[in-house]
Design a protein around this motif. Structure first.
Motif, mmCIF file in Angstrom:
data_model
loop_
_atom_site.group_PDB
_atom_site.id
_atom_site.type_symbol
_atom_site.label_atom_id
_atom_site.label_comp_id
_atom_site.label_asym_id
_atom_site.label_seq_id
_atom_site.Cartn_x
_atom_site.Cartn_y
_atom_site.Cartn_z
ATOM 1 N N ALA A 3 2.958 -5.515 -10.793
ATOM 2 C CA ALA A 3 3.157 -3.731 -10.737
ATOM 3 C C ALA A 3 2.082 -3.055 -10.646
ATOM 4 O O ALA A 3 1.754 -2.215 -9.696
ATOM 5 C CB ALA A 3 4.001 -3.455 -11.704
ATOM 6 N N MET A 4 1.093 -3.542 -11.306
ATOM 7 C CA MET A 4 -0.453 -2.907 -11.402
ATOM 8 C C MET A 4 -0.991 -2.992 -10.024
ATOM 9 O O MET A 4 -1.653 -1.917 -9.688
ATOM 10 C CB MET A 4 -1.344 -3.323 -12.434
ATOM 11 C CG MET A 4 -2.582 -2.583 -12.724
ATOM 12 S SD MET A 4 -2.404 -0.853 -13.063
ATOM 13 C CE MET A 4 -3.317 -1.021 -14.572
ATOM 14 N N ASP A 5 -0.980 -4.043 -9.404
ATOM 15 C CA ASP A 5 -1.515 -4.203 -8.030
ATOM 16 C C ASP A 5 -0.931 -3.387 -7.043
ATOM 17 O O ASP A 5 -1.492 -2.777 -6.291
ATOM 18 C CB ASP A 5 -1.559 -5.551 -7.440
ATOM 19 C CG ASP A 5 -2.478 -6.393 -8.573
ATOM 20 O OD1 ASP A 5 -3.371 -6.209 -9.182
ATOM 21 O OD2 ASP A 5 -1.940 -7.928 -8.276
ATOM 22 N N VAL A 6 0.382 -3.186 -7.016
ATOM 23 C CA VAL A 6 1.253 -2.472 -5.942
ATOM 24 C C VAL A 6 0.661 -1.064 -6.350
ATOM 25 O O VAL A 6 0.620 -0.248 -5.422
ATOM 26 C CB VAL A 6 2.666 -2.766 -6.147
ATOM 27 C CG1 VAL A 6 3.299 -1.776 -5.283
ATOM 28 C CG2 VAL A 6 2.884 -4.164 -5.836
ATOM 29 N N SER A 7 0.670 -0.401 -7.388
ATOM 30 C CA SER A 7 0.294 0.962 -7.898
ATOM 31 C C SER A 7 -1.048 1.245 -7.359
ATOM 32 O O SER A 7 -1.420 2.280 -6.971
ATOM 33 C CB SER A 7 0.612 1.344 -9.318
ATOM 34 O OG SER A 7 -0.305 0.599 -9.905
ATOM 35 N N MET A 8 -1.911 0.258 -7.798
ATOM 36 C CA MET A 8 -3.267 0.630 -7.114
ATOM 37 C C MET A 8 -3.548 0.781 -5.591
ATOM 38 O O MET A 8 -4.284 1.291 -5.080
ATOM 39 C CB MET A 8 -4.237 -0.489 -7.565
ATOM 40 C CG MET A 8 -4.366 -0.707 -8.925
ATOM 41 S SD MET A 8 -5.289 0.943 -9.567
ATOM 42 C CE MET A 8 -6.808 0.524 -9.278
ATOM 43 N N ILE A 9 -2.589 -0.156 -4.891
ATOM 44 C CA ILE A 9 -2.319 -0.081 -3.401
ATOM 45 C C ILE A 9 -2.071 1.383 -3.127
ATOM 46 O O ILE A 9 -2.567 2.153 -2.017
ATOM 47 C CB ILE A 9 -1.694 -1.272 -2.767
ATOM 48 C CG1 ILE A 9 -2.400 -2.473 -3.011
ATOM 49 C CG2 ILE A 9 -1.515 -0.801 -1.142
ATOM 50 C CD1 ILE A 9 -1.681 -3.621 -2.558
ATOM 51 N N GLY A 10 -0.866 1.755 -3.783
ATOM 52 C CA GLY A 10 -0.514 3.089 -3.338
ATOM 53 C C GLY A 10 -1.416 4.245 -3.547
ATOM 54 O O GLY A 10 -1.255 5.203 -3.029
ATOM 55 N N LYS A 11 -1.951 4.144 -4.936
ATOM 56 C CA LYS A 11 -3.070 5.119 -5.132
ATOM 57 C C LYS A 11 -4.098 5.185 -4.071
ATOM 58 O O LYS A 11 -4.666 6.173 -3.546
ATOM 59 C CB LYS A 11 -3.751 4.768 -6.543
ATOM 60 C CG LYS A 11 -2.678 5.252 -7.688
ATOM 61 C CD LYS A 11 -3.368 4.678 -8.872
ATOM 62 C CE LYS A 11 -2.358 4.970 -10.160
ATOM 63 N NZ LYS A 11 -3.076 4.730 -11.282
ATOM 64 N N GLY A 12 -4.720 3.963 -3.552
ATOM 65 C CA GLY A 12 -5.733 4.040 -2.496
ATOM 66 C C GLY A 12 -5.165 4.565 -1.275
ATOM 67 O O GLY A 12 -6.055 5.281 -0.621
ATOM 68 N N LEU A 13 -3.960 4.350 -0.808
ATOM 69 C CA LEU A 13 -3.286 5.048 0.352
ATOM 70 C C LEU A 13 -3.333 6.253 0.266
ATOM 71 O O LEU A 13 -3.505 7.500 1.239
ATOM 72 C CB LEU A 13 -2.032 4.417 0.612
ATOM 73 C CG LEU A 13 -2.140 2.915 1.115
ATOM 74 C CD1 LEU A 13 -0.560 2.399 1.203
ATOM 75 C CD2 LEU A 13 -2.666 2.802 2.403
#
Length: 64
Positions: A3-13
């Motif tokens: 879940a942490m990886d997915v949230s980091m991708i979202g934040k980056g976008l």
């Protein structure tokens, strides 16, 4: 993926989108000022307000 990886991708976008948005705001404001130099103050004020709100969203995404 965690879940942490997915949230980091979202934040980056979100950050990338905010950067693109700020660039568009600045470019369009410069075009508007070139067309109507007498409206520079109003255009700059609106540009700064919109940019501040957009940066607020980006910072909220970073720290949320």
């Amino acid at each position: 993926m965690e879940a942490m990886d997915v949230s980091m991708i979202g934040k980056g976008l979100i950050i990338i989108g905010a950067g693109i948005g700020l660039g568009m705001i600045g470019g369009r404001a410069m075009e508007a000022i070139a067309r109507q130099p007498e409206a520079t103050g109003k255009i700059q004020t609106a540009m700064i307000i919109i940019a501040a709100l957009l940066e607020g969203v980006a910072f909220a995404a970073l720290f949320a």
